[in-house]
Structures are given as structure tokens and as C-alpha cells.
Motif scaffolding. Sequence first.
Motif, PDB file in Angstrom:
ATOM      1  N   GLN A 244       1.283  15.894 -30.149  1.00 22.81           N
ATOM      2  CA  GLN A 244       0.056  16.512 -30.054  1.00 22.81           C
ATOM      3  C   GLN A 244       0.065  17.758 -30.877  1.00 22.81           C
ATOM      4  O   GLN A 244      -0.984  18.158 -31.536  1.00 22.81           O
ATOM      5  N   LEU A 245       1.471  18.183 -31.150  1.00 24.53           N
ATOM      6  CA  LEU A 245       1.604  19.100 -32.362  1.00 24.53           C
ATOM      7  C   LEU A 245       1.019  18.770 -33.695  1.00 24.53           C
ATOM      8  O   LEU A 245       0.124  19.642 -34.518  1.00 24.53           O
ATOM      9  N   GLU A 246       1.620  17.350 -34.013  1.00 23.04           N
ATOM     10  CA  GLU A 246       1.020  16.914 -35.191  1.00 23.04           C
ATOM     11  C   GLU A 246      -0.436  16.811 -35.135  1.00 23.04           C
ATOM     12  O   GLU A 246      -1.062  17.181 -36.296  1.00 23.04           O
ATOM     13  N   GLU A 247      -1.121  16.417 -34.016  1.00 18.59           N
ATOM     14  CA  GLU A 247      -2.780  16.166 -34.120  1.00 18.59           C
ATOM     15  C   GLU A 247      -3.294  17.499 -34.344  1.00 18.59           C
ATOM     16  O   GLU A 247      -4.411  17.811 -34.917  1.00 18.59           O
ATOM     17  N   GLY A 248      -2.598  18.634 -33.688  1.00 24.56           N
ATOM     18  CA  GLY A 248      -3.148  20.091 -33.920  1.00 24.56           C
ATOM     19  C   GLY A 248      -3.075  20.368 -35.311  1.00 24.56           C
ATOM     20  O   GLY A 248      -4.072  21.293 -35.909  1.00 24.56           O
ATOM     21  N   VAL A 249      -2.067  20.226 -35.744  1.00 29.74           N
ATOM     22  CA  VAL A 249      -1.859  20.768 -37.289  1.00 29.74           C
ATOM     23  C   VAL A 249      -2.881  19.916 -38.389  1.00 29.74           C
ATOM     24  O   VAL A 249      -3.566  20.371 -38.943  1.00 29.74           O
ATOM     25  N   ASP A 250      -2.857  18.552 -37.933  1.00 28.00           N
ATOM     26  CA  ASP A 250      -4.211  17.976 -38.687  1.00 28.00           C
ATOM     27  C   ASP A 250      -5.433  18.448 -38.364  1.00 28.00           C
ATOM     28  O   ASP A 250      -6.185  18.636 -39.381  1.00 28.00           O
ATOM     29  N   ARG A 251      -5.804  18.812 -37.196  1.00 25.19           N
ATOM     30  CA  ARG A 251      -7.115  19.246 -36.765  1.00 25.19           C
ATOM     31  C   ARG A 251      -7.375  20.515 -37.523  1.00 25.19           C
ATOM     32  O   ARG A 251      -8.462  20.958 -37.937  1.00 25.19           O
ATOM     33  N   ALA A 252      -6.383  21.381 -37.646  1.00 26.99           N
ATOM     34  CA  ALA A 252      -6.429  22.830 -38.126  1.00 26.99           C
ATOM     35  C   ALA A 252      -6.710  22.706 -39.544  1.00 26.99           C
ATOM     36  O   ALA A 252      -7.503  23.638 -40.344  1.00 26.99           O
ATOM     37  N   ALA A 253      -5.972  21.680 -40.353  1.00 28.36           N
ATOM     38  CA  ALA A 253      -6.101  21.287 -41.841  1.00 28.36           C
ATOM     39  C   ALA A 253      -7.761  20.972 -42.034  1.00 28.36           C
ATOM     40  O   ALA A 253      -8.409  21.535 -42.975  1.00 28.36           O
ATOM     41  N   GLU A 254      -8.206  19.955 -41.074  1.00 29.51           N
ATOM     42  CA  GLU A 254      -9.660  19.565 -41.112  1.00 29.51           C
ATOM     43  C   GLU A 254     -10.500  20.980 -41.107  1.00 29.51           C
ATOM     44  O   GLU A 254     -11.481  21.151 -41.899  1.00 29.51           O
ATOM     45  N   ALA A 255     -10.208  21.679 -40.111  1.00 28.43           N
ATOM     46  CA  ALA A 255     -11.132  23.159 -39.950  1.00 28.43           C
ATOM     47  C   ALA A 255     -10.898  23.976 -41.394  1.00 28.43           C
ATOM     48  O   ALA A 255     -11.812  24.525 -41.518  1.00 28.43           O
ATOM     49  N   ALA A 256      -9.794  24.158 -41.895  1.00 27.24           N
ATOM     50  CA  ALA A 256      -9.490  24.815 -42.954  1.00 27.24           C
ATOM     51  C   ALA A 256     -10.454  24.352 -44.370  1.00 27.24           C
ATOM     52  O   ALA A 256     -11.069  25.136 -44.752  1.00 27.24           O
ATOM     53  N   VAL A 257     -10.587  23.127 -44.288  1.00 26.24           N
ATOM     54  CA  VAL A 257     -11.279  22.506 -45.467  1.00 26.24           C
ATOM     55  C   VAL A 257     -12.902  22.789 -44.992  1.00 26.24           C
ATOM     56  O   VAL A 257     -13.541  23.043 -45.735  1.00 26.24           O
ATOM     57  N   ARG A 258     -13.157  22.641 -43.885  1.00 30.04           N
ATOM     58  CA  ARG A 258     -14.310  22.602 -43.376  1.00 30.04           C
ATOM     59  C   ARG A 258     -15.112  24.244 -43.622  1.00 30.04           C
ATOM     60  O   ARG A 258     -16.139  24.351 -43.876  1.00 30.04           O
ATOM     61  N   LEU A 259     -14.063  25.075 -43.442  1.00 33.69           N
ATOM     62  CA  LEU A 259     -14.518  26.522 -43.617  1.00 33.69           C
ATOM     63  C   LEU A 259     -14.767  26.714 -45.304  1.00 33.69           C
ATOM     64  O   LEU A 259     -15.534  27.808 -45.499  1.00 33.69           O
ATOM     65  N   LEU A 260     -14.222  25.916 -46.029  1.00 37.24           N
ATOM     66  CA  LEU A 260     -14.936  25.888 -47.388  1.00 37.24           C
ATOM     67  C   LEU A 260     -16.282  25.501 -47.609  1.00 37.24           C
ATOM     68  O   LEU A 260     -16.880  25.870 -48.695  1.00 37.24           O
ATOM     69  N   GLU A 261     -16.808  24.833 -46.882  1.00 40.97           N
ATOM     70  CA  GLU A 261     -18.075  24.145 -46.826  1.00 40.97           C
ATOM     71  C   GLU A 261     -19.318  24.661 -45.838  1.00 40.97           C
ATOM     72  O   GLU A 261     -20.279  24.360 -46.224  1.00 40.97           O
ATOM     73  N   ALA A 262     -18.848  25.334 -44.816  1.00 42.23           N
ATOM     74  CA  ALA A 262     -19.664  25.719 -43.959  1.00 42.23           C
ATOM     75  C   ALA A 262     -19.343  27.273 -43.308  1.00 42.23           C
ATOM     76  O   ALA A 262     -18.146  27.572 -43.464  1.00 42.23           O
ATOM     77  N   PRO A 263     -20.548  28.067 -42.850  1.00 45.74           N
ATOM     78  CA  PRO A 263     -20.257  29.177 -42.199  1.00 45.74           C
ATOM     79  C   PRO A 263     -19.229  29.109 -41.181  1.00 45.74           C
ATOM     80  O   PRO A 263     -19.100  28.128 -40.398  1.00 45.74           O
ATOM     81  N   MET A 264     -18.447  30.415 -41.003  1.00 45.51           N
ATOM     82  CA  MET A 264     -17.249  30.344 -39.798  1.00 45.51           C
ATOM     83  C   MET A 264     -17.942  30.056 -38.497  1.00 45.51           C
ATOM     84  O   MET A 264     -17.261  29.119 -37.947  1.00 45.51           O
ATOM     85  N   GLU A 265     -19.155  30.475 -38.292  1.00 45.42           N
ATOM     86  CA  GLU A 265     -19.564  30.131 -36.838  1.00 45.42           C
ATOM     87  C   GLU A 265     -19.483  28.844 -36.465  1.00 45.42           C
ATOM     88  O   GLU A 265     -19.633  28.394 -35.439  1.00 45.42           O
ATOM     89  N   ARG A 266     -20.194  28.122 -37.534  1.00 50.27           N
ATOM     90  CA  ARG A 266     -20.558  26.817 -37.517  1.00 50.27           C
ATOM     91  C   ARG A 266     -19.199  26.011 -37.292  1.00 50.27           C
ATOM     92  O   ARG A 266     -19.144  25.235 -36.647  1.00 50.27           O
ATOM     93  N   VAL A 267     -18.380  26.249 -38.063  1.00 46.95           N
ATOM     94  CA  VAL A 267     -16.847  25.766 -37.909  1.00 46.95           C
ATOM     95  C   VAL A 267     -16.420  25.982 -36.707  1.00 46.95           C
ATOM     96  O   VAL A 267     -15.813  24.969 -36.212  1.00 46.95           O
ATOM     97  N   MET A 268     -16.353  26.968 -36.343  1.00 43.50           N
ATOM     98  CA  MET A 268     -15.892  27.505 -34.891  1.00 43.50           C
ATOM     99  C   MET A 268     -16.443  26.698 -33.786  1.00 43.50           C
ATOM    100  O   MET A 268     -15.805  25.968 -32.973  1.00 43.50           O
ATOM    101  N   ASN A 269     -17.801  26.348 -33.972  1.00 38.87           N
ATOM    102  CA  ASN A 269     -18.565  25.659 -32.661  1.00 38.87           C
ATOM    103  C   ASN A 269     -17.927  24.277 -32.822  1.00 38.87           C
ATOM    104  O   ASN A 269     -17.985  23.416 -32.072  1.00 38.87           O
ATOM    105  N   GLU A 270     -17.755  23.734 -34.145  1.00 42.36           N
ATOM    106  CA  GLU A 270     -17.465  22.337 -34.235  1.00 42.36           C
ATOM    107  C   GLU A 270     -15.844  22.121 -33.772  1.00 42.36           C
ATOM    108  O   GLU A 270     -15.645  21.015 -32.994  1.00 42.36           O
TER     109      GLU A 270
END
Length: 73
Positions: A41-67
Motif C-alpha cells: 500500500q505504501l509503494e502504491e501511495g508513493v506511485d500515486r503521489a508521483a503521478e500527482a506531482a507530475v499532474r501539478l505541472l499540467e493542471a491547476p492545483m484545485e483540479r489535481v486535488m479533486n482528481e
Amino acid sequence: IITAYGTGEFVRIYIGIGRPEHRGAVVSHVLSEPGGEERKQLEEGVDRAAEAAVRLLEAPMERVMNEFNRKNE
């Protein structure tokens, strides 16, 4: 990061730690080595956090938070 930027005003990405089996054992739970299912579960969480970090480069913070803040995904 705070020292490098000179401010604490930046987006943080959190990974949940779950809850300890025994009430009051939070510190040892947080600092203990995860094993088995917790490690997965921790490894999956780290992977998901990395996806969110990349997504923050592409979209506004509020949208990424909702996703990424939806439960059970």
C-alpha cells in the motif's frame, strides 16, 4: 525545501499512514518498517503521489486535488 526556497508556501503532497491496531501506538506505527500488505500500500501511495506531482505541472492545483483526493480509488 523550505531553506532552499526561503518559504514554506508551496504545495505539499501527503501520503496516508493508516491507523495502528492499538490505540495510542501512533508514533511506533509511523516509525516502524512496513511489511506485507502495508508495504504494498505504501509503494502504491508513493506511485500515486508521483503521478500527482507530475499532474501539478499540467493542471491547476484545485483540479489535481479533486482528481487525487477521491476515496477508494
